[in-house]
Design a protein around this motif. Structure first.
Motif, PDB file in Angstrom:
ATOM      1  N   ASP A   1       4.109   6.486 -11.999  1.00  0.00           N
ATOM      2  CA  ASP A   1       5.484   6.808 -11.620  1.00  0.00           C
ATOM      3  C   ASP A   1       6.326   5.563 -11.896  1.00  0.00           C
ATOM      4  O   ASP A   1       6.158   4.529 -11.236  1.00  0.00           O
ATOM      5  CB  ASP A   1       5.529   7.195 -10.142  1.00  0.00           C
ATOM      6  CG  ASP A   1       6.907   7.608  -9.668  1.00  0.00           C
ATOM      7  OD1 ASP A   1       7.883   6.860  -9.941  1.00  0.00           O
ATOM      8  OD2 ASP A   1       7.008   8.654  -9.021  1.00  0.00           O
TER       9      ASP A   1
ATOM     10  N   GLU B   1       0.085   3.909  -3.057  1.00  0.00           N
ATOM     11  CA  GLU B   1      -0.363   5.289  -2.802  1.00  0.00           C
ATOM     12  C   GLU B   1       0.370   6.301  -3.675  1.00  0.00           C
ATOM     13  O   GLU B   1      -0.153   7.361  -3.968  1.00  0.00           O
ATOM     14  CB  GLU B   1      -0.169   5.639  -1.324  1.00  0.00           C
ATOM     15  CG  GLU B   1      -1.112   4.907  -0.405  1.00  0.00           C
ATOM     16  CD  GLU B   1      -0.764   5.076   1.062  1.00  0.00           C
ATOM     17  OE1 GLU B   1       0.267   5.719   1.393  1.00  0.00           O
ATOM     18  OE2 GLU B   1      -1.525   4.554   1.899  1.00  0.00           O
ATOM     19  N   ARG B   2       1.581   5.972  -4.079  1.00  0.00           N
ATOM     20  CA  ARG B   2       2.416   6.894  -4.865  1.00  0.00           C
ATOM     21  C   ARG B   2       2.490   6.530  -6.346  1.00  0.00           C
ATOM     22  O   ARG B   2       3.110   7.248  -7.124  1.00  0.00           O
ATOM     23  CB  ARG B   2       3.834   6.904  -4.289  1.00  0.00           C
ATOM     24  CG  ARG B   2       3.884   7.342  -2.851  1.00  0.00           C
ATOM     25  CD  ARG B   2       5.312   7.482  -2.304  1.00  0.00           C
ATOM     26  NE  ARG B   2       6.328   6.870  -3.096  1.00  0.00           N
ATOM     27  CZ  ARG B   2       7.152   5.893  -2.684  1.00  0.00           C
ATOM     28  NH1 ARG B   2       7.062   5.415  -1.483  1.00  0.00           N
ATOM     29  NH2 ARG B   2       8.066   5.404  -3.486  1.00  0.00           N
ATOM     30  N   LEU B   3       1.876   5.431  -6.737  1.00  0.00           N
ATOM     31  CA  LEU B   3       2.019   4.907  -8.093  1.00  0.00           C
ATOM     32  C   LEU B   3       1.396   5.784  -9.170  1.00  0.00           C
ATOM     33  O   LEU B   3       1.980   5.988 -10.227  1.00  0.00           O
ATOM     34  CB  LEU B   3       1.421   3.496  -8.168  1.00  0.00           C
ATOM     35  CG  LEU B   3       1.485   2.800  -9.522  1.00  0.00           C
ATOM     36  CD1 LEU B   3       2.932   2.592  -9.958  1.00  0.00           C
ATOM     37  CD2 LEU B   3       0.740   1.478  -9.453  1.00  0.00           C
ATOM     38  N   GLY B   4       0.217   6.296  -8.916  1.00  0.00           N
ATOM     39  CA  GLY B   4      -0.541   7.000  -9.940  1.00  0.00           C
ATOM     40  C   GLY B   4      -1.859   6.285 -10.151  1.00  0.00           C
ATOM     41  O   GLY B   4      -2.177   5.323  -9.444  1.00  0.00           O
TER      42      GLY B   4
ATOM     43  N   THR C   1       0.821  -1.211   0.000  1.00  0.00           N
ATOM     44  CA  THR C   1       0.000   0.000   0.000  1.00  0.00           C
ATOM     45  C   THR C   1       0.856   1.262   0.000  1.00  0.00           C
ATOM     46  O   THR C   1       0.461   2.273  -0.586  1.00  0.00           O
ATOM     47  CB  THR C   1      -0.979   0.029   1.188  1.00  0.00           C
ATOM     48  OG1 THR C   1      -0.255  -0.136   2.407  1.00  0.00           O
ATOM     49  CG2 THR C   1      -2.028  -1.065   1.052  1.00  0.00           C
ATOM     50  N   ASP C   2       2.026   1.209   0.627  1.00  0.00           N
ATOM     51  CA  ASP C   2       2.905   2.388   0.651  1.00  0.00           C
ATOM     52  C   ASP C   2       3.319   2.797  -0.760  1.00  0.00           C
ATOM     53  O   ASP C   2       3.345   3.986  -1.088  1.00  0.00           O
ATOM     54  CB  ASP C   2       4.137   2.140   1.520  1.00  0.00           C
ATOM     55  CG  ASP C   2       4.991   0.981   1.033  1.00  0.00           C
ATOM     56  OD1 ASP C   2       4.438  -0.049   0.581  1.00  0.00           O
ATOM     57  OD2 ASP C   2       6.229   1.085   1.110  1.00  0.00           O
ATOM     58  N   LEU C   3       3.584   1.822  -1.608  1.00  0.00           N
ATOM     59  CA  LEU C   3       3.958   2.119  -2.993  1.00  0.00           C
ATOM     60  C   LEU C   3       2.730   2.428  -3.849  1.00  0.00           C
ATOM     61  O   LEU C   3       2.772   3.333  -4.692  1.00  0.00           O
ATOM     62  CB  LEU C   3       4.738   0.951  -3.599  1.00  0.00           C
ATOM     63  CG  LEU C   3       6.125   0.713  -2.996  1.00  0.00           C
ATOM     64  CD1 LEU C   3       6.744  -0.550  -3.565  1.00  0.00           C
ATOM     65  CD2 LEU C   3       7.033   1.902  -3.225  1.00  0.00           C
TER      66      LEU C   3
ATOM     67  N   ASP D   1       9.842  -0.390  -8.244  1.00  0.00           N
ATOM     68  CA  ASP D   1       9.939  -0.869  -6.858  1.00  0.00           C
ATOM     69  C   ASP D   1       8.885  -1.936  -6.566  1.00  0.00           C
ATOM     70  O   ASP D   1       9.168  -2.925  -5.894  1.00  0.00           O
ATOM     71  CB  ASP D   1       9.797   0.288  -5.873  1.00  0.00           C
ATOM     72  CG  ASP D   1      11.022   1.184  -5.829  1.00  0.00           C
ATOM     73  OD1 ASP D   1      12.093   0.784  -6.353  1.00  0.00           O
ATOM     74  OD2 ASP D   1      10.908   2.301  -5.279  1.00  0.00           O
TER      75      ASP D   1
ATOM     76  N   ASP E   1       9.458   4.802 -11.359  1.00  0.00           N
ATOM     77  CA  ASP E   1      10.301   4.338 -10.262  1.00  0.00           C
ATOM     78  C   ASP E   1       9.489   3.541  -9.241  1.00  0.00           C
ATOM     79  O   ASP E   1       9.947   2.528  -8.725  1.00  0.00           O
ATOM     80  CB  ASP E   1      10.998   5.511  -9.575  1.00  0.00           C
ATOM     81  CG  ASP E   1      12.043   6.170 -10.463  1.00  0.00           C
ATOM     82  OD1 ASP E   1      12.583   5.502 -11.375  1.00  0.00           O
ATOM     83  OD2 ASP E   1      12.331   7.367 -10.246  1.00  0.00           O
ATOM     84  N   VAL E   2       8.284   3.998  -8.956  1.00  0.00           N
ATOM     85  CA  VAL E   2       7.418   3.293  -8.013  1.00  0.00           C
ATOM     86  C   VAL E   2       7.002   1.945  -8.613  1.00  0.00           C
ATOM     87  O   VAL E   2       7.020   0.927  -7.915  1.00  0.00           O
ATOM     88  CB  VAL E   2       6.186   4.148  -7.638  1.00  0.00           C
ATOM     89  CG1 VAL E   2       5.215   3.351  -6.772  1.00  0.00           C
ATOM     90  CG2 VAL E   2       6.619   5.419  -6.913  1.00  0.00           C
TER      91      VAL E   2
END
Length: 140
Positions: free
Chosen positions: A121, A100-103, A96-98, A127, A123-124
């Motif tokens: 994103d 949230e930042r994915l798009g 969930t941490d990633l 990861d 990079d996300v």
């Protein structure tokens, strides 16, 4: 021994490139090729067709509730009509941490659905793929 006889979706010898060449939607085809290259880079392995429309990397053995040994791919993708579907990245509310930042995306039990790869994103996403590979893949 892993059994596949009673499973509809199992590894095949079908050509991954030929399958992607057959995807009608140009954007979906291009996005799938880009994700395929990224999965190849992250895993260091070659993809394999699973069934008629899924592309998988690596292996993930598991045991079903009825005690049967099964095998699935560690991570994979399918260029579906509605979205590019990525497998193995969201099991049981993980990452969930990633996410949230994915798009822009939606998720299913173990799937991530993406309409446009360019909206994510990179990079996300990389990861997420690295985590999935480390968590799911079990070398033979």
């Amino acid at each position: 021994m892993t059994e596949h006889a009673d499973r509809t979706t199992r590894p095949t010898d079908a050509d991954v490139t030929a399958y992607l060449d057959s995807v009608a939607d140009e954007r979906r085809r291009t996005d799938a090729r880009r994700v395929l290259a990224l999965m190849r880079e992250v895993s260091g392995e070659e993809p394999r067709m699973w069934g008629a429309s899924m592309i998988g990397f690596g292996r993930q053995p598991y045991r079903t509730a009825d005690g049967k040994d099964r095998e699935w791919f560690a991570m994979g993708l399918a260029p579906r009509k509605a979205a590019l579907t990525l497998y193995g990245l969201t099991f049981y509310g993980s990452n969930t941490d990633l996410l949230e930042r994915l798009g822009p995306h939606t998720t299913g039990k173990g799937c991530l659905y993406v309409k446009r790869l360019d909206d994510l994103d990179r990079d996300v996403l990389t990861d997420l793929l690295r985590r999935a590979w480390r968590t799911n893949h079990r070398p033979r």
